[in-house]
Scaffold this motif. Structure first.
Motif, PDB file in Angstrom:
ATOM      1  N   UNK A  79       0.853  -1.200   0.000  1.00 42.91           N
ATOM      2  CA  UNK A  79       0.000   0.000   0.000  1.00 42.91           C
ATOM      3  C   UNK A  79       0.882   1.242   0.000  1.00 42.91           C
ATOM      4  N   UNK A  80       1.935   1.232   0.794  1.00 42.63           N
ATOM      5  CA  UNK A  80       2.848   2.375   0.853  1.00 42.63           C
ATOM      6  C   UNK A  80       3.532   2.604  -0.499  1.00 42.63           C
ATOM      7  N   UNK A  81       3.966   1.532  -1.136  1.00 40.07           N
ATOM      8  CA  UNK A  81       4.597   1.664  -2.458  1.00 40.07           C
ATOM      9  C   UNK A  81       3.638   2.316  -3.453  1.00 40.07           C
ATOM     10  N   UNK A  82       2.386   1.893  -3.426  1.00 41.88           N
ATOM     11  CA  UNK A  82       1.397   2.474  -4.333  1.00 41.88           C
ATOM     12  C   UNK A  82       1.101   3.924  -3.954  1.00 41.88           C
ATOM     13  N   UNK A  83       0.989   4.206  -2.678  1.00 44.64           N
ATOM     14  CA  UNK A  83       0.781   5.594  -2.237  1.00 44.64           C
ATOM     15  C   UNK A  83       1.948   6.483  -2.667  1.00 44.64           C
ATOM     16  N   UNK A  84       3.145   5.953  -2.598  1.00 43.97           N
ATOM     17  CA  UNK A  84       4.340   6.730  -2.949  1.00 43.97           C
ATOM     18  C   UNK A  84       4.361   7.181  -4.408  1.00 43.97           C
ATOM     19  N   UNK A  85       3.640   6.467  -5.274  1.00 45.11           N
ATOM     20  CA  UNK A  85       3.591   6.880  -6.692  1.00 45.11           C
ATOM     21  C   UNK A  85       2.234   7.512  -7.031  1.00 45.11           C
ATOM     22  N   UNK A  86       1.531   7.962  -5.988  1.00 44.29           N
ATOM     23  CA  UNK A  86       0.241   8.646  -6.149  1.00 44.29           C
ATOM     24  C   UNK A  86      -0.815   7.773  -6.823  1.00 44.29           C
ATOM     25  N   UNK A  87      -0.882   6.518  -6.404  1.00 45.66           N
ATOM     26  CA  UNK A  87      -1.918   5.610  -6.905  1.00 45.66           C
ATOM     27  C   UNK A  87      -3.274   6.178  -6.547  1.00 45.66           C
ATOM     28  N   UNK A  88      -4.233   6.102  -7.476  1.00 48.88           N
ATOM     29  CA  UNK A  88      -5.575   6.608  -7.255  1.00 48.88           C
ATOM     30  C   UNK A  88      -6.445   5.417  -6.825  1.00 48.88           C
ATOM     31  N   UNK A  89      -6.807   5.403  -5.541  1.00 46.75           N
ATOM     32  CA  UNK A  89      -7.579   4.282  -5.008  1.00 46.75           C
ATOM     33  C   UNK A  89      -9.038   4.326  -5.435  1.00 46.75           C
TER      34      UNK A  89
END
Length: 168
Positions: free
Chosen positions: A154-164
């Motif tokens: 989740x942190x890795x995805x957040x770090x690249x501005x993943x749009x949930x």
């Protein structure tokens, strides 16, 4: 070595040779299970490897299931970068594809029509809902709900501005 054991070894060795040919053609050893008979053999190696690890890590007299994996086979498979954990391998592969997509397009909103990556991004949104449910206090302790997402992922995805949530 009995005749039966010799024929089983030859069969394993023949399957290993098929794996080497597959790797030469495809560049990896992550053979889909649908790719018969090699995919089934690859999956059985993963299962046998898990049993083997339990055997070598055992520190008591617990009865464990027998395994056909041994140090020779493990080394042969390790030497060709055998993919022991297909789920983790796929996650890392798609994450790297998403990073490339973001680099090229400036965002992580991948359309569903974008093949495997689009399907994976949609799956991550579904997995994130499960992840949040598992963390919530409303989730019963005996819940059978599972997710492939971890705090690190989740942190890795957040770090690249993943749009949930694309609707927000």
């Amino acid at each position: 070595i009995s005749l039966f054991a010799a024929s089983r070894r030859r069969s394993w060795d023949e399957s290993y040779e098929l794996l080497l040919s597959y790797k030469e053609e495809h560049g990896h050893t992550n053979v889909p299970q649908s790719e018969k008979p090699l995919g089934a053999w690859v999956n059985s190696q993963r299962i046998e490897h898990a049993k083997y690890l339990r055997w070598i890590e055992q520190d008591d007299n617990t009865e464990l299931p027998k395994t056909s994996m041994d140090s020779r086979r493990k080394k042969l498979l390790d030497d060709v970068d055998f993919v022991w954990d297909a789920v983790a391998h796929t996650w890392i592969t798609r994450y790297e594809e998403l990073c490339d997509f973001r680099q090229e397009h400036g965002h992580c909103v991948v359309p569903r029509s974008n093949g495997r990556l689009g399907a994976w991004v949609e799956k991550m949104r579904i997995e994130h809902k499960k992840y949040n449910t598992l963390l919530s206090e409303e989730n019963p302790k005996n819940s059978k709900l599972k997710t492939i997402l971890t705090q690190d992922r989740v942190q890795k995805l957040n770090d690249i501005d993943f749009v949930w949530n694309v609707r927000e």
